[in-house]
Design an enzyme around this catalytic site. Structure first.
Site, PDB file in Angstrom:
ATOM      1  N   LYS A 185       0.870  -1.173   0.000  1.00 44.44           N
ATOM      2  CA  LYS A 185       0.000   0.000   0.000  1.00 44.44           C
ATOM      3  C   LYS A 185       0.909   1.226   0.000  1.00 44.44           C
ATOM      4  O   LYS A 185       1.492   1.587   1.016  1.00 44.44           O
ATOM      5  CB  LYS A 185      -0.882   0.008   1.255  1.00 44.44           C
ATOM      6  CG  LYS A 185      -1.901   1.115   1.236  1.00 44.44           C
ATOM      7  CD  LYS A 185      -2.143   1.749   2.596  1.00 44.44           C
ATOM      8  CE  LYS A 185      -1.106   2.737   3.014  1.00 44.44           C
ATOM      9  NZ  LYS A 185      -0.918   3.917   2.149  1.00 44.44           N
ATOM     10  N   GLY A 242       7.882   5.127   7.507  1.00 46.17           N
ATOM     11  CA  GLY A 242       7.130   6.380   7.563  1.00 46.17           C
ATOM     12  C   GLY A 242       7.413   7.103   8.865  1.00 46.17           C
ATOM     13  O   GLY A 242       8.457   6.900   9.501  1.00 46.17           O
ATOM     14  N   SER A 243       6.469   7.912   9.279  1.00 40.21           N
ATOM     15  CA  SER A 243       6.692   8.754  10.461  1.00 40.21           C
ATOM     16  C   SER A 243       6.567   7.943  11.758  1.00 40.21           C
ATOM     17  O   SER A 243       5.888   6.910  11.806  1.00 40.21           O
ATOM     18  CB  SER A 243       5.656   9.878  10.479  1.00 40.21           C
ATOM     19  OG  SER A 243       4.360   9.327  10.610  1.00 40.21           O
ATOM     20  N   GLY A 247       3.891   5.098  12.863  1.00 39.69           N
ATOM     21  CA  GLY A 247       4.497   3.839  13.338  1.00 39.69           C
ATOM     22  C   GLY A 247       3.949   3.421  14.690  1.00 39.69           C
ATOM     23  O   GLY A 247       3.682   2.240  14.945  1.00 39.69           O
ATOM     24  N   GLU A 264      10.503   1.374  10.172  1.00 40.41           N
ATOM     25  CA  GLU A 264      11.622   2.281   9.912  1.00 40.41           C
ATOM     26  C   GLU A 264      11.039   3.676   9.965  1.00 40.41           C
ATOM     27  O   GLU A 264      10.287   4.079   9.078  1.00 40.41           O
ATOM     28  CB  GLU A 264      12.249   1.958   8.551  1.00 40.41           C
ATOM     29  CG  GLU A 264      13.735   2.247   8.515  1.00 40.41           C
ATOM     30  CD  GLU A 264      14.062   3.637   7.997  1.00 40.41           C
ATOM     31  OE1 GLU A 264      13.820   4.615   8.750  1.00 40.41           O
ATOM     32  OE2 GLU A 264      14.549   3.745   6.877  1.00 40.41           O
ATOM     33  N   CYS A 298      14.584  10.337   6.023  1.00 38.87           N
ATOM     34  CA  CYS A 298      14.547  10.033   7.465  1.00 38.87           C
ATOM     35  C   CYS A 298      15.929  10.177   8.096  1.00 38.87           C
ATOM     36  O   CYS A 298      16.044  10.455   9.283  1.00 38.87           O
ATOM     37  CB  CYS A 298      13.971   8.637   7.698  1.00 38.87           C
ATOM     38  SG  CYS A 298      14.824   7.363   6.753  1.00 38.87           S
ATOM     39  N   GLU A 392      11.770  16.133  14.630  1.00 41.44           N
ATOM     40  CA  GLU A 392      12.081  16.073  13.206  1.00 41.44           C
ATOM     41  C   GLU A 392      11.237  17.098  12.427  1.00 41.44           C
ATOM     42  O   GLU A 392      10.018  17.070  12.473  1.00 41.44           O
ATOM     43  CB  GLU A 392      11.733  14.665  12.735  1.00 41.44           C
ATOM     44  CG  GLU A 392      11.987  14.397  11.289  1.00 41.44           C
ATOM     45  CD  GLU A 392      11.623  12.954  10.917  1.00 41.44           C
ATOM     46  OE1 GLU A 392      10.518  12.507  11.263  1.00 41.44           O
ATOM     47  OE2 GLU A 392      12.458  12.297  10.283  1.00 41.44           O
TER      48      GLU A 392
HETATM   49  P1  ADP Z   1       3.850  11.364   6.087  1.00 40.81           P
HETATM   50  O1  ADP Z   1       3.088  12.196   7.079  1.00 40.81           O
HETATM   51  O2  ADP Z   1       5.201  11.880   5.838  1.00 40.81           O
HETATM   52  O3  ADP Z   1       3.097  11.055   4.818  1.00 40.81           O
HETATM   53  P2  ADP Z   1       3.101   8.890   7.276  1.00 40.81           P
HETATM   54  O4  ADP Z   1       3.815   8.098   8.300  1.00 40.81           O
HETATM   55  O5  ADP Z   1       1.791   9.478   7.658  1.00 40.81           O
HETATM   56  O6  ADP Z   1       4.120   9.991   6.804  1.00 40.81           O
HETATM   57  O7  ADP Z   1       2.885   8.057   5.939  1.00 40.81           O
HETATM   58  C1  ADP Z   1       3.603   6.921   5.595  1.00 40.81           C
HETATM   59  C2  ADP Z   1       2.651   5.869   5.093  1.00 40.81           C
HETATM   60  O8  ADP Z   1       1.750   5.539   6.142  1.00 40.81           O
HETATM   61  C3  ADP Z   1       1.790   6.282   3.899  1.00 40.81           C
HETATM   62  O9  ADP Z   1       1.668   5.162   3.038  1.00 40.81           O
HETATM   63  C4  ADP Z   1       0.460   6.606   4.548  1.00 40.81           C
HETATM   64  O10 ADP Z   1      -0.643   6.433   3.669  1.00 40.81           O
HETATM   65  C5  ADP Z   1       0.407   5.580   5.652  1.00 40.81           C
HETATM   66  N1  ADP Z   1      -0.461   5.897   6.780  1.00 40.81           N
HETATM   67  C6  ADP Z   1      -0.688   7.088   7.358  1.00 40.81           C
HETATM   68  N2  ADP Z   1      -1.534   6.954   8.401  1.00 40.81           N
HETATM   69  C7  ADP Z   1      -1.861   5.642   8.491  1.00 40.81           C
HETATM   70  C8  ADP Z   1      -2.670   4.849   9.364  1.00 40.81           C
HETATM   71  N3  ADP Z   1      -3.338   5.389  10.382  1.00 40.81           N
HETATM   72  N4  ADP Z   1      -2.744   3.506   9.154  1.00 40.81           N
HETATM   73  C9  ADP Z   1      -2.051   2.928   8.141  1.00 40.81           C
HETATM   74  N5  ADP Z   1      -1.261   3.618   7.292  1.00 40.81           N
HETATM   75  C10 ADP Z   1      -1.162   4.954   7.455  1.00 40.81           C
END
Ligand code: ADP
Length: 495
Positions: A185, A242-243, A247, A264, A298, A392
């Site tokens: 995804k 991701g963030s 996470g 990560e 990151c 960050e």
């Molecule tokens: P950013 O804010 O930099 O986009 P995120 O950590 O929110 O970083 O995004 C990284 C990934 O996590 C993306 O694929 C995003 O669609 C997904 N994502 C964001 N929120 C959720 C959530 N609550 N559950 C699952 N995936 C998520």
């Protein structure tokens, strides 16, 4: 309508339309959403707004493909990964152009992404031959005991937009190499370069249907897809980049569902410059670490800690270097600083810089935007209360701080909740190595800067920067051990 691999030149009045990839089929969707070019703000593609039902079909397909993929001999897997690497290499120019258009990524980082993706695929081609277990002596006479690794099943990958292409590959290649199948995804900010491009390449390389599946979704609609991942017993692991905020949500959900998760996450990465450093080299290292890909990595350096004897010389040179970095269209040769990923990111970064300045920080460079591009920014005297002091900021913003000695630098480096990457520049490697051992960070580069990734090396974070390590070390996360015994003759049971 253009699809799959047909990339019109910029300016051509054509908007590509994509489909999801499920069970070896390209499947449409009732609703599409606009995928925007962050530099121009124009629509570059229309992408399926996938649903939970799409995710369910993707998990079904991955689960159905799992037994055969798990059993496929290593030589056959190897040939597939090597072919995929060749396809990536052949399509290099097109991928670089796509990364500029979809994610605002300038040529330097796009080239790095393509190179690292091909290296990852070629390294992973051999991971099927890594030893899969151990024989361990048993105290029971006649018993032969083994610890054997086997794949988990379906791994759900959630990929980000920032290192869109290389991180999408990393999200799926590590699990696949150890015999799992995958549902990816991608981020809604990069559904093509971090998502749909992957199965397009894998299909051409000959991967069997169902081994890789990609489900895309409209902005803000990740949760229904994730709900399916967590609710399905076939999905054994969530592999996320991701963030740290997201996470944490995923780790909590994985805990409830008793699934593994590999994370990560973010970092507040320190670069330490000691008084015996080559100052010109340290300036180059700092400019690269802080401003490459506009600080949207990151591992980007967020704070530079400089020993006082070289602080002023270092800062004078770094400020000049930052001001000279080319800002503009990521598709132009020579651009270093492209746009931030979207308007919200620009608002957030400029807001955090303003907050720090209002609280007393001194602005040494940048602090404003050129269109959608935020200029390389350096702050000093940042008060502890400002978010930028220890959180960050995902943009080209570096906080500078003089330190009395290496001990103070290490203490400050360790004072954040993160622990992803650190750099330490010194003329004395021996001392640098000793200091590196004291830094609470998953990665420390001595006499180098913070941004580096090689597919065979164990990249990953400590503390709030994540769990798990990439590369062959990820075998621990993407396989599980089975203790198997065989017994000669008959045993004695004491009841
Ligand atoms: P950013 O804010 O930099 O986009 P995120 O950590 O929110 O970083 O995004 C990284 C990934 O996590 C993306 O694929 C995003 O669609 C997904 N994502 C964001 N929120 C959720 C959530 N609550 N559950 C699952 N995936 C998520």
């Amino acid at each position: 309508m253009l699809m799959f691999g047909q990339f019109p030149a910029r300016g051509e009045d054509l908007v590509r339309e994509y489909r999801q990839y499920i069970g070896g089929e390209w499947v449409g969707s009732e609703t599409l959403f606009d995928d925007l070019d962050p530099y121009r703000g124009t629509v570059m593609a229309r992408v399926p707004a996938g649903t939970r039902a799409d995710a369910a079909r993707a998990v079904d397909a991955a689960a159905a493909a799992f037994p055969a993929w798990a059993e496929l001999p290593p030589a056959e897997k190897q040939a597939l990964f090597l072919r995929a690497a060749d396809v990536v290499e052949r399509r290099r120019a097109e991928i670089v152009a796509l990364l500029a258009e979809e994610t605002g990524c300038a040529g330097g980082f796009a080239g790095f992404q393509v190179l690292t993706a091909t290296r990852l695929l070629r390294q992973a081609a051999n991971w099927g031959y890594l030893p899969v277990g151990e024989v361990i002596r048993s105290d029971t006479p006649g018993t032969f005991a083994m610890a054997l690794r086997r794949p988990l099943g379906v791994v759900a990958g959630i990929s980000p937009w920032n290192g869109a292409h290389v991180l999408a590959w990393r999200t799926v290649v590590n699990p696949l190499a150890f015999g799992n199948t995958a549902v990816l995804k991608p981020s809604e900010e990069a559904p093509v370069s971090a998502g749909l491009l992957i199965p397009e390449i894998m299909e051409e390389a000959g991967f069997p249907p169902g081994v890789i599946n990609v489900v895309t979704h409209a902005p803000g609609e990740a949760v229904p897809i994730a709900d399916e991942f967590f609710d399905r017993p076939e999905v054994r692991c969530i592999n996320f980049t991701g963030s740290s905020a997201t996470g944490r949500i995923l780790a909590e959900r994985a805990g409830r569902a008793l699934k593994r998760c590999v994370l990560e996450l973010g970092g507040y990465n320190p670069l330490i410059v000691l008084a015996d450093a080559d100052v010109d080299y340290a300036v180059e290292a700092a400019a690269f670490a802080a401003f490459f890909h506009s600080g949207q990595i990151c591992m980007s350096a967020r704070k530079v800690l400089v020993e006082r004897p070289v602080y002023h010389e270092f800062m004078d040179k770094l400020v000049k270097r930052a001001a000279a970095l080319a800002v503009g269209d990521p598709a132009d040769d020579g651009t270093v600083i492209g746009p931030l990923i979207n308007a919200a990111a620009l608002d957030r970064v400029s807001g955090e810089v303003r907050e720090a300045v209002d609280a007393g920080a001194t602005l040494l460079a940048g602090g404003d935007a050129d269109g959608r591009c935020y200029r390389p920014t350096i702050l000093t005297d940042v008060p502890a209360g400002a978010r930028i002091h220890s959180e960050e900021t995902f943009g080209p913003v570096l906080v500078a701080q003089p330190v009395d000695d290496a001990d103070e630098a290490v203490a400050i480096a360790n004072s954040t909740r993160y622990g992803l990457s650190a750099g330490l520049i010194t003329g004395d490697n021996q001392r640098g190595f000793a200091l590196a051992r004291r830094i609470d960070s998953g990665v420390v580069h001595v006499n180098d800067q913070t941004v580096a990734d090689e597919p065979q090396l164990p990249l990953g974070g400590m503390k709030d920067s994540g769990w798990g390590r990439s590369g062959p070390a990820s075998m621990h996360d993407f396989t599980e051990i089975q203790w198997i015994t065989t017994r000669e003759g008959t045993g004695h049971f004491p009841i």
